[in-house]
Design a protein around this motif. Structure first.
Motif, PDB file in Angstrom:
ATOM      1  N   ARG A  28      11.569  29.389  41.087  1.00 57.77           N
ATOM      2  CA  ARG A  28      12.919  29.837  41.439  1.00 57.77           C
ATOM      3  C   ARG A  28      12.877  31.289  41.911  1.00 57.77           C
ATOM      4  NH1 ARG A  28      16.772  26.294  39.884  1.00 57.77           N
ATOM      5  NH2 ARG A  28      16.145  24.670  38.373  1.00 57.77           N
ATOM      6  N   ARG A  29      13.838  31.633  42.754  1.00 60.92           N
ATOM      7  CA  ARG A  29      13.947  33.018  43.225  1.00 60.92           C
ATOM      8  C   ARG A  29      14.592  33.864  42.134  1.00 60.92           C
ATOM      9  NH1 ARG A  29      12.396  33.198  48.319  1.00 60.92           N
ATOM     10  NH2 ARG A  29      12.686  31.378  49.664  1.00 60.92           N
ATOM     11  N   CYS A  30      14.041  35.067  41.965  1.00 61.62           N
ATOM     12  CA  CYS A  30      14.629  35.955  40.972  1.00 61.62           C
ATOM     13  C   CYS A  30      15.986  36.443  41.486  1.00 61.62           C
ATOM     14  CB  CYS A  30      13.714  37.139  40.693  1.00 61.62           C
ATOM     15  SG  CYS A  30      13.501  38.262  42.094  1.00 61.62           S
ATOM     16  N   GLY A  31      16.883  36.699  40.569  1.00 58.97           N
ATOM     17  CA  GLY A  31      18.210  37.178  40.953  1.00 58.97           C
ATOM     18  C   GLY A  31      19.182  36.050  41.186  1.00 58.97           C
ATOM     19  N   THR A  32      18.832  35.079  42.050  1.00 51.39           N
ATOM     20  CA  THR A  32      19.760  33.981  42.369  1.00 51.39           C
ATOM     21  C   THR A  32      19.452  32.715  41.579  1.00 51.39           C
ATOM     22  OG1 THR A  32      18.396  33.148  44.192  1.00 51.39           O
ATOM     23  CG2 THR A  32      20.003  34.878  44.722  1.00 51.39           C
ATOM     24  N   GLY A  33      18.190  32.516  41.211  1.00 49.37           N
ATOM     25  CA  GLY A  33      17.809  31.288  40.520  1.00 49.37           C
ATOM     26  C   GLY A  33      17.681  30.088  41.423  1.00 49.37           C
ATOM     27  N   ASP A  34      17.747  30.296  42.749  1.00 46.88           N
ATOM     28  CA  ASP A  34      17.627  29.169  43.685  1.00 46.88           C
ATOM     29  C   ASP A  34      16.219  28.569  43.619  1.00 46.88           C
ATOM     30  OD1 ASP A  34      20.212  29.651  44.515  1.00 46.88           O
ATOM     31  OD2 ASP A  34      19.608  30.904  46.219  1.00 46.88           O
ATOM     32  N   PRO A  35      16.106  27.239  43.636  1.00 45.50           N
ATOM     33  CA  PRO A  35      14.777  26.609  43.597  1.00 45.50           C
ATOM     34  C   PRO A  35      14.022  26.830  44.910  1.00 45.50           C
ATOM     35  CG  PRO A  35      16.478  24.951  43.908  1.00 45.50           C
ATOM     36  CD  PRO A  35      17.194  26.240  43.643  1.00 45.50           C
ATOM     37  N   VAL A  36      12.717  26.917  44.803  1.00 45.39           N
ATOM     38  CA  VAL A  36      11.841  27.109  45.964  1.00 45.39           C
ATOM     39  C   VAL A  36      10.828  25.974  45.978  1.00 45.39           C
ATOM     40  CG1 VAL A  36      10.219  28.628  47.138  1.00 45.39           C
ATOM     41  CG2 VAL A  36      12.107  29.604  45.810  1.00 45.39           C
TER      42      VAL A  36
END
Length: 235
Positions: A143-151
């Motif tokens: 996940r991206r830090c800050g947003t928590g969006d999955p990668v």
């Protein structure tokens, strides 16, 4: 009376001889040229025979076949300046960590990857000095830090490289990185994905075909963190 009569008889014979005699005013060469021209004109004017087949057009030579394009070979990495490590290494599958005092944040200038004999290499190049780091395989979602969006990361293994204190932007927020080939198509290394650049923490995740053993090297002039991932699994 007899003489005039003979003269009258001879006159027609003289005129006949004059008409049949060659033209004395023409030279022999001119007479031959006239005969040749007449013969040539007669030959040229002769129509071709109806039984003669028409002339066939010249056969066109076949065009050479276009060469078959060769498949592109994977990128062959060059040896890094100052690298004295042997090509062959045992490596590890465990976490590798080094902590340093947080004196100042260093900037990431370039990320590059290449194929070497027996391993794929990723190089993180910095300005000034090296940051601390922790390198490890992870099995949880990225996940991206800050947003928590999955990668989504290519491959069956994910090797996370976390560096601190470090960043990939300047004080104005502009990127300090040169262009990065994020899908290098190497034997093991399939993708390079940045997942965090926030408050002195800089993280990249390496997508690999399988979680093979690896090693971490530190190089100087310029400062670099090098991650080598072996092509084959450990027996």
């Amino acid at each position: 009376m007899r003489t005039p009569f003979l003269f009258l008889l001879a006159s027609p014979m003289l005129f006949a001889c004059r008409d049949t005699a060659p033209d004395a005013t023409k030279t022999p060469t001119e007479s031959a040229a006239t005969t040749t021209a007449t013969t040539t004109a007669t030959t040229t004017a002769k129509a071709p025979s109806a039984t003669e087949p028409p002339a066939e057009p010249p056969t066109k030579a076949p065009e050479p076949a276009a060469p078959t394009a060769k498949p592109t070979a994977p990128t062959q990495g060059t040896k890094e300046p100052g690298d004295t490590a042997p090509e062959a290494f045992e490596g590890t599958a465990a976490a590798v960590e080094k902590k340093i005092p947080e004196v100042h944040t260093v900037e990431l200038r370039s990320v590059r990857a290449g194929r070497h004999a027996g391993f794929d290499r990723t190089v993180f190049e910095f300005s000034g000095a090296l940051p601390g780091y922790r390198v490890e395989y992870i099995d949880k979602p990225v996940r991206r830090c800050g947003t928590g969006d999955p990668v989504t990361i290519a491959g069956d293994g994910r090797l996370r490289v976390r560096m601190t204190p470090a960043r990939a932007h300047d004080d104005a927020g502009r990127s300090t990185l040169s262009p990065v080939e994020q899908r290098p198509k190497l034997p093991v290394l399939l993708e390079l994905a940045p997942t965090c650049d926030f408050e002195g923490e800089l993280t990249w995740v390496l997508g690999v075909g399988s979680p093979n053993r690896y090693r971490v090297l530190e190089l100087r002039d310029p400062p670099r963190i090098v991650v080598d991932i072996k092509h084959g699994r450990a027996p």
